[in-house]
Design an enzyme around this catalytic site. Structure first.
Site, PDB file in Angstrom:
ATOM      1  N   THR A 123     -32.592  -3.102 -24.989  1.00 29.24           N
ATOM      2  CA  THR A 123     -33.100  -1.734 -24.885  1.00 29.24           C
ATOM      3  C   THR A 123     -32.041  -0.683 -25.226  1.00 29.24           C
ATOM      4  O   THR A 123     -30.836  -0.922 -25.023  1.00 29.24           O
ATOM      5  CB  THR A 123     -33.594  -1.490 -23.438  1.00 29.24           C
ATOM      6  OG1 THR A 123     -33.813  -0.104 -23.222  1.00 29.24           O
ATOM      7  CG2 THR A 123     -32.591  -1.955 -22.394  1.00 29.24           C
ATOM      8  N   ASP A 124     -32.505   0.478 -25.669  1.00 29.67           N
ATOM      9  CA  ASP A 124     -31.577   1.593 -25.938  1.00 29.67           C
ATOM     10  C   ASP A 124     -30.935   2.106 -24.641  1.00 29.67           C
ATOM     11  O   ASP A 124     -29.920   2.813 -24.680  1.00 29.67           O
ATOM     12  CB  ASP A 124     -32.275   2.741 -26.673  1.00 29.67           C
ATOM     13  CG  ASP A 124     -33.466   3.351 -25.947  1.00 29.67           C
ATOM     14  OD1 ASP A 124     -33.789   2.908 -24.823  1.00 29.67           O
ATOM     15  OD2 ASP A 124     -34.087   4.280 -26.513  1.00 29.67           O
ATOM     16  N   GLU A 125     -31.513   1.731 -23.479  1.00 29.14           N
ATOM     17  CA  GLU A 125     -30.969   2.231 -22.213  1.00 29.14           C
ATOM     18  C   GLU A 125     -29.575   1.680 -21.926  1.00 29.14           C
ATOM     19  O   GLU A 125     -28.868   2.209 -21.075  1.00 29.14           O
ATOM     20  CB  GLU A 125     -31.918   1.895 -21.061  1.00 29.14           C
ATOM     21  CG  GLU A 125     -33.285   2.516 -21.263  1.00 29.14           C
ATOM     22  CD  GLU A 125     -34.006   2.875 -19.970  1.00 29.14           C
ATOM     23  OE1 GLU A 125     -33.432   2.715 -18.891  1.00 29.14           O
ATOM     24  OE2 GLU A 125     -35.160   3.326 -20.089  1.00 29.14           O
ATOM     25  N   TYR A 148     -31.697  -1.236 -13.667  1.00 30.14           N
ATOM     26  CA  TYR A 148     -32.387  -1.926 -14.770  1.00 30.14           C
ATOM     27  C   TYR A 148     -31.493  -1.959 -16.008  1.00 30.14           C
ATOM     28  O   TYR A 148     -31.254  -3.026 -16.607  1.00 30.14           O
ATOM     29  CB  TYR A 148     -33.715  -1.219 -15.107  1.00 30.14           C
ATOM     30  CG  TYR A 148     -34.227  -1.540 -16.495  1.00 30.14           C
ATOM     31  CD1 TYR A 148     -34.773  -2.792 -16.775  1.00 30.14           C
ATOM     32  CD2 TYR A 148     -34.139  -0.612 -17.541  1.00 30.14           C
ATOM     33  CE1 TYR A 148     -35.223  -3.113 -18.058  1.00 30.14           C
ATOM     34  CE2 TYR A 148     -34.585  -0.917 -18.817  1.00 30.14           C
ATOM     35  CZ  TYR A 148     -35.124  -2.168 -19.072  1.00 30.14           C
ATOM     36  OH  TYR A 148     -35.556  -2.486 -20.341  1.00 30.14           O
ATOM     37  N   LYS A 152     -29.738  -5.167 -18.009  1.00 33.18           N
ATOM     38  CA  LYS A 152     -29.976  -5.473 -19.430  1.00 33.18           C
ATOM     39  C   LYS A 152     -28.642  -5.506 -20.190  1.00 33.18           C
ATOM     40  O   LYS A 152     -28.436  -6.342 -21.072  1.00 33.18           O
ATOM     41  CB  LYS A 152     -30.919  -4.442 -20.058  1.00 33.18           C
ATOM     42  CG  LYS A 152     -32.352  -4.489 -19.552  1.00 33.18           C
ATOM     43  CD  LYS A 152     -33.084  -5.783 -19.887  1.00 33.18           C
ATOM     44  CE  LYS A 152     -33.420  -5.923 -21.358  1.00 33.18           C
ATOM     45  NZ  LYS A 152     -34.249  -7.139 -21.616  1.00 33.18           N
TER      46      LYS A 152
END
Ligand code: NAD
Ligand code: DAU
Length: 335
Positions: A123-125, A148, A152
């Site tokens: 994810t870009d997060e 979260y 990741k």
């Protein structure tokens, strides 16, 4: 490639990916391992039940036995399974580490010992928020803001370590905020859309000026497909819409498409640690032949129509006790 294991194929992105792989690769057998958490819905792939090239395994990616049972005979693994919701991670569940870190390690161990191709759906997060005009590049440092995002990022680092240390044929995709049919109605677009249909409030966190790149799910899946089959080992590929939208604008678009009363848009207390802006540079992915096909207005209209036409799907979720408990915990103290 004859047989691929996809984890999390009963979730939102996983169900679209499994369907796409079966459609686009006529000689491929797809095995779907899914734990069927609150977000895993067998009905998302009900149409595949009779497909002779599809096998479902009810199992946990954090279990050595379950992974071995599901992956037997596979040539590759695409790890889509995760605990995926930021707000739930803020509530403190251990499952974010169990699945997103430990589960990733289990799949990596199997891929390493059996010399499989491996793709991690990330994810870009993991980059944290970025100030304009910067767009995150694959080599940027990782700064996950929520539990979260941190879990990741830990998964990504494990994947890169296996590629370097063991020579595992592994790549990573880092996708931006994805939307479309079958998205679990805890996430912004399906929550606001279904609330709007029911005349309920649309709870906008903070000032609503947080910027996301909204990516239609089919475009995300075409990138995963491309990187799995054509990506370079040890490399990371950003997958973004390269079109930034503040949440408040998304909310107004949903109000317009559903005909909801604009007064139902309510500002509520912000998400702790809320990232202000994500933006990805996707030149590397474009370099291997990917392009986005669906712009936000088209994809959002299609998505709102799908939720309008599939009320029984989301009502079964939103009317359940588990969803009510989650909503009370997440929204009960915000207004
Ligand atoms: P989702 O929550 O809709 O689905 C997750 C699926 O994983 C569910 O079917 C669930 O049952 C399954 N699962 C959870 N724990 C498991 C375990 N231990 N073993 C086996 N299966 C398990 O998630 P999503 O939104 O489809 O996201 C899928 C992936 O894409 C995640 O890895 C997420 O980090 C990543 N991602 C999502 C987005 C997005 O906007 N939705 C954007 C970028 C990346
Ligand atoms: O960017 C990729 C990420 O996108 C994925 O890694 C995650 O798995 C996925 O859930 C999604 O995370 P977000 O936190 O961006 O998605 P969410 O739909 O929860 O929130 C989108 C934005 O909307 C975010 O800025 C928070 C805001 N929001 C969300 C909800 C649920 C609200 O204002 N109100 C809400 O009720």
């Amino acid at each position: 490639m004859k047989r691929v294991l996809v984890s999390g194929g009963c979730g939102f992105i996983g169900s679209h990916l499994v369907r796409r792989l079966l459609r686009e690769h006529s000689d491929l057998h797809v095995v779907n391992i899914d734990l069927l958490t609150y977000a895993g819905r067998p009905e998302n792939v009900a149409d595949l039940a009779d497909n002779p090239r599809y096998t479902f395994v009810h199992g946990d990616i954090a279990s050595v036995e379950d992974v071995a049972r599901a992956a037997e005979g596979c040539d590759g693994i695409i790890n889509v399974a995760a605990e995926s919701h930021v707000d739930r991670s803020i509530m403190g569940g251990d499952e974010f580490v169990t699945t997103n870190v430990f589960g990733t390690k289990r799949l990596l161990d199997y891929a390493r010992t059996h010399e499989l191709r491996y793709l991690q759906v990330s994810t870009d997060e993991v980059y944290g928020d970025v100030d304009p005009p910067h767009r995150s590049l694959e080599g940027d440092p990782l700064h996950g803001s929520s539990p979260y995002a941190a879990s990741k990022a830990a998964g990504d680092l494990l994947v890169l370590s296996y590629a370097r240390t063991f020579g595992l044929n592994a790549s990573i995709t880092r996708g931006s905020n994805t939307y479309g049919p079958y998205q679990f109605p805890e996430k912004l677009i399906p929550l606001f859309t279904t609330n709007a249909f029911d005349g309920k409030d649309l709870p906008l966190y903070g000032d609503g000026m947080q910027v996301r790149e909204m990516l239609f799910v089919e475009d995300h899946c075409s990138a995963i497909d491309l990187v799995f089959f054509s990506g370079v080992a040890g490399e990371v590929y950003n997958v973004g819409a390269e079109h930034e939208v503040p949440n408040i604008e998304t909310a107004h678009k949903i109000i317009e498409l559903t005909g909801a009363d604009p007064a139902t848009l309510k500002r509520v207390a912000d998400r702790p640690g809320h990232d202000r802006r994500y933006a990805l540079d996707c030149s590397k992915l474009r370099g291997i032949g990917w392009d986005r096909t669906t712009d936000f207005d088209t994809g959002l209209a299609l998505t709102v129509d799908w939720f309008r036409d599939n009320r029984p799907w989301w009502e079964a979720i939103k009317n359940g006790e588990a969803f009510a408990d989650y909503s009370a915990k997440n929204y009960g103290t915000r207004s």
